[in-house]
Design an enzyme around this catalytic site. Structure first.
Site, PDB file in Angstrom:
ATOM      1  N   HIS A  14      56.865  25.472  41.538  1.00 47.68           N
ATOM      2  CA  HIS A  14      55.013  26.311  42.425  1.00 47.68           C
ATOM      3  C   HIS A  14      56.152  26.194  43.778  1.00 47.68           C
ATOM      4  O   HIS A  14      57.057  25.083  43.973  1.00 47.68           O
ATOM      5  CB  HIS A  14      54.081  25.174  42.933  1.00 47.68           C
ATOM      6  CG  HIS A  14      53.754  26.404  43.741  1.00 47.68           C
ATOM      7  ND1 HIS A  14      53.480  26.516  44.884  1.00 47.68           N
ATOM      8  CD2 HIS A  14      52.300  26.509  43.070  1.00 47.68           C
ATOM      9  CE1 HIS A  14      52.291  27.632  45.516  1.00 47.68           C
ATOM     10  NE2 HIS A  14      51.516  27.679  44.224  1.00 47.68           N
ATOM     11  N   GLU A  30      54.692  34.374  40.488  1.00 48.54           N
ATOM     12  CA  GLU A  30      54.108  34.084  42.136  1.00 48.54           C
ATOM     13  C   GLU A  30      54.911  34.675  42.755  1.00 48.54           C
ATOM     14  O   GLU A  30      55.782  33.397  43.660  1.00 48.54           O
ATOM     15  CB  GLU A  30      53.562  32.661  42.150  1.00 48.54           C
ATOM     16  CG  GLU A  30      52.402  31.864  40.864  1.00 48.54           C
ATOM     17  CD  GLU A  30      51.551  31.051  41.678  1.00 48.54           C
ATOM     18  OE1 GLU A  30      50.739  30.583  41.299  1.00 48.54           O
ATOM     19  OE2 GLU A  30      52.392  29.720  42.339  1.00 48.54           O
TER      20      GLU A  30
HETATM   21  P1  PGA Z   1      46.612  31.946  46.088  1.00 44.45           P
HETATM   22  O1  PGA Z   1      47.307  30.260  45.890  1.00 44.45           O
HETATM   23  O2  PGA Z   1      45.792  32.028  44.765  1.00 44.45           O
HETATM   24  O3  PGA Z   1      45.468  30.695  47.160  1.00 44.45           O
HETATM   25  O4  PGA Z   1      47.362  32.991  46.820  1.00 44.45           O
HETATM   26  C1  PGA Z   1      48.434  30.448  44.496  1.00 44.45           C
HETATM   27  C2  PGA Z   1      49.269  29.615  44.255  1.00 44.45           C
HETATM   28  O5  PGA Z   1      49.827  29.207  45.369  1.00 44.45           O
HETATM   29  O6  PGA Z   1      48.879  28.985  42.820  1.00 44.45           O
END
Ligand code: PGA
Length: 274
Positions: free
Chosen positions: A107, A177
């Site tokens: 992440h 992401e």
């Molecule tokens: P968010 O976070 O949906 O609050 O943007 C996504 C993540 O950190 O995986």
């Protein structure tokens, strides 16, 4: 004319993973949250996999409350092979024995704390090798040009899977992401077409190492400010098979609405391609 519903066995598998990050802040609130999730109206679709990643100290109490259909996920798989005795470290074996069936690896918030690529690669290889599902997060930091972001994501993917054997690949999901779209500091969200392009790219990169067939079968998820209003468009037009959700996964009604939107958007897509 009403559309014929897609039959369950024809539907592609979908994944919805909630990342609670540092929420809730007490055990009492964590139990209450898990109870609300257990009674919320999530779609019963058998092709939808649900998982939630609570903070480490609450794994067990959330596991005890959530129905079996939910997979318990870890936000960070720790060090798979810590050596010696080290205060404060968590081994992968401990997570497994606490009931964890899925881990989120790489992440951006974990990477930002300085977790080295080599450790992320080891986490991915060990977790998959032990039969645990892995959601590997990749994504560019800045909203840069396509050339930069494709090269950046290619490197992240290839580094992270460097120790993954082909037979372990079916348990891997890759979450795209873009860092600039994540969390309360998000500056924007990408268009579904941008996500689609990146999902195809990630599969192309995986194909370099594992061949086209295995790469095409590897699901790509999207994460970054997913909410009930944008989820259906991402599921229909984003070329993805699920979401990794932060903030909106803490509210069972919102999270269930995202689950509905994911299932409907995937059905829309299937209808378009039939
Ligand atoms: P968010 O976070 O949906 O609050 O943007 C996504 C993540 O950190 O995986």
């Amino acid at each position: 004319m009403a559309r014929k519903p897609t039959r369950a066995r024809e539907r592609e598998r979908l994944w919805l993973v909630g990342n609670w990050k540092m929420w809730p802040d007490t055990a009492t609130r964590a139990r209450r949250a898990a109870l609300k999730f257990a009674s919320a109206a999530f779609p019963r679709a058998p092709h939808l996999s649900l998982a939630v990643a609570p903070p480490y100290p609450f794994l067990e109490l959330v596991r005890a409350v959530l129905p079996r259909r939910w997979a318990l996920a870890a936000q960070d798989p720790g060090d798979p092979a810590p050596e010696g005795e080290e205060t404060g470290r968590v081994s992968f074996a401990m997570l497994r024995s606490a009931g964890v069936r899925l881990v989120i690896a790489g992440h951006s918030e974990v990477r930002a704390r300085g977790t080295p690529d080599a450790l992320i690669a080891r986490q991915v290889a060990v977790a998959l090798g032990e039969g645990c599902e892995v959601v590997l997060c990749v994504g560019e930091t800045e909203r840069d040009g396509p050339h930069d972001r494709f090269a950046f994501v290619r490197k992240q993917v290839l580094t992270a899977v460097s120790g993954v054997r082909p037979d372990a690949l079916p348990l891997l999901r890759v979450a795209y992401e873009p860092v600039w779209a994540i969390g309360s500091r998000a500056r924007a969200t990408p268009e579904p077409s941008d996500v689609h392009e990146m999902a195809l790219w990630i599969k192309k990169v995986l194909a370099e190492r594992y061949g086209a067939r295995a790469a095409l079968a590897t699901p790509v998820l999207y994460g970054g400010s997913v909410h009930p209003e944008n989820a259906r468009a991402f599921a229909r037009d984003g070329g993805i098979h699920g979401f990794l959700v932060g903030r909106a996964s803490r509210d069972p009604k919102e999270f269930a609405a995202i689950a509905e939107a994911l299932v409907s958007g995937a059905d829309d897509r299937a209808a378009l391609t039939r």
